[in-house]
Structure formats: C-alpha cells, structure tokens
Design an enzyme around this catalytic site. Structure first.
Site, PDB file in Angstrom:
ATOM      1  N   GLU A 148       0.849  -1.190   0.000  1.00 42.40           N
ATOM      2  CA  GLU A 148       0.000   0.000   0.000  1.00 42.40           C
ATOM      3  C   GLU A 148       0.887   1.244   0.000  1.00 42.40           C
ATOM      4  OE1 GLU A 148      -4.086  -0.924   1.877  1.00 42.40           O
ATOM      5  OE2 GLU A 148      -2.708  -0.582   3.529  1.00 42.40           O
TER       6      GLU A 148
ATOM      7  N   SER B 104      -6.717   3.456  -2.616  1.00 46.55           N
ATOM      8  CA  SER B 104      -7.741   4.003  -3.524  1.00 46.55           C
ATOM      9  C   SER B 104      -8.295   2.969  -4.505  1.00 46.55           C
ATOM     10  CB  SER B 104      -7.200   5.244  -4.251  1.00 46.55           C
ATOM     11  OG  SER B 104      -6.904   6.264  -3.302  1.00 46.55           O
TER      12      SER B 104
END
Ligand code: 13P
Length: 255
Positions: A167, A213
């Site tokens: 991430e 996202s």
C-alpha cells in the site's frame, strides 16, 4: 494456484449498529458473493463479535492490529489469542497508519507477525513507501526493508501461507491509486525478494495484495496482473454494494 483475496479494512469506522446494518445488507446479497475468492472484513474490535454472529459464512473476520504479547500490563491493547477466540483468522500488521501515528517500527511489526503466525492465524504484513521516499527514488529500498524485516521471524511454511499488502502511502485515501503497471512492478519485486530470502515455494504461495484508492471500477486492473493476488480496500469496503461489486470484479478478472 493462489486463491484471490479481497480484504476490507474499515479503519475506525462503524458502530456496532452500523456494522450490523452492513452485515444484514450483505446477507441479502450473499447469493452474489463469488465462491472462488476469499473475502475478509477487518472491522474495529468492537464490531468483531457482532459480525461473527451475523456475517454471511463466506466472509471471514480479520483484525486491524494486535499486540505481540499474549497478555500483560499493556493498557488499551488487544492480544492475538483474544482475537482468535472471537473467530478472527487474519490480522493486519504494520499498516502505514500504525507506522506513522502509533509508532509501529519494523521490529515491532516483525514481532506482531511472529505472534500472529505462531497462533496459526494469517498475518497480513502491510508495506509501502511514502511520497517523499518515492520522489527520491527509494521505493524499492524502503519496501524491501519492510518486507525483509517484517517476515524475518517466519520459516518458509509460514511465509507461504502469509499475506503481504503493498500500500503506497501516497495512494491511501487520496483517490490517486498507483497504476496497475507500477503496482505489478513493486509486487513482482516483493515476490522476488521473498524468493531470495525464503525460497521458491514460499514465494509462489505467499499472496500479495495491492491497496490504495481501490474501488469497484479499478480493482480488476490490479487483480489481472500476474503477481497481484487481490486487494486491501479502505473506503470502498464500507458500502455493502461496493464490497460485493469488488468481489465480483475480482472473480471475473481471475477467471
Ligand atoms: P483506501 O482504500 O481508502 O485508499 O485505503 C487503503 C487502505 O489503507 C487499506 O488498508
């Protein structure tokens, strides 16, 4: 073949009443949940027990963090055995928000991963560079260090069943996801570094997720990549419709 994995990380969202409403809505849509994707939700601790009772059986429980000691004088902390008793099967370790705001160092994260694996639960080691590290060309160096230290207490069999989530910090909650090609590039390297340190069997078995996202309309781009085995999703996992849509997109992309 590695099974695809979709994980929702609710962070500090949803009261028990809100979590129950989510689970009830998901229950009404459970016929649309794909059988060939592992589905996991990581709610706040307070919602774990209520969700265990009412979540559709296809959805497993995860926790967002755990302390590395089994018990002790650690005010405010929760241990791995406590979570195991609630039916938790996956536990995140080293999420960037924990690293940034709560002082989780690489060494601390390694001890959490060790405790989770020793209890025979699945550790989800979270790694990722921040914007400044990316801009200064240090992405590989930073991610490699986090992966190497984070997994260093595990033997090859434990690595094989573990999960790593890449991430990039700049992609979390910003609407600015990495491109699928960039995510594949870093995740392919993570698999290679794991091969170097833990052997081919561990590298071929470990599941590596992308997070940052991810939404229903971009998830399939990621999971279509050869080394990306699923996604760890924040905001878009809070809505049951969107969670089901992502599960279906992962299943179709993997077919
Ligand atoms: P968003 O999906 O909201 O960007 O969050 C990603 C994340 O941090 C999941 O752990």
């Amino acid at each position: 073949m590695r099974r695809k994995l979709l994980m929702g990380n609710w962070k500090m969202h949803k009261t028990v009443a809100e979590a129950r409403a989510f689970a009830e809505a998901l229950g009404r849509m459970s016929g649309r949940l794909p059988a060939d994707v592992d589905l996991v939700l990581c709610p706040p601790y307070t919602a774990l027990h209520p969700l265990r009772v009412i979540l559709p059986a296809a959805v497993r429980l995860g926790a967002q963090n755990a302390h590395e000691a089994p018990h002790g004088a650690f005010t405010g902390e929760v241990s791995v055995p406590m979570l195991q008793e609630l039916g938790v099967q996956y536990i995140l370790a080293g999420h960037s928000e924990r690293r940034q705001m709560f002082g989780d160092t690489d060494e601390r994260v390694r001890e959490k991963v060790r405790a989770i694996a020793e209890a025979e639960l699945i550790p989800v080691l979270c790694v990722g560079e921040n914007l400044e590290e990316r801009r200064s060309g240090r992405t590989y160096e930073v991610v490699r260090r986090q992966v190497d230290i984070g997994l260093s207490a595990l033997g090859p069999d434990a690595v094989k069943t573990a999960v790593v989530a890449y991430e990039p910090v700049w992609a979390i909650g910003t609407g600015q996801a990495a491109t699928a090609a960039d995510a594949q590039d870093v995740i392919g390297r993570i698999r290679m570094w794991i091969r170097d340190s833990h052997g081919a069997e561990a590298a071929d078995g470990v599941r590596i997720l992308y997070g940052g996202s991810v939404k229903p309309d971009n998830i399939a781009q990621f999971t279509a990549q050869p080394d990306i085995d699923g996604a760890l999703v924040g905001g878009a996992s809070l809505d049951p419709e969107s969670f089901v849509a992502m599960a279906q997109a992962v299943a179709q992309g993997g077919a």
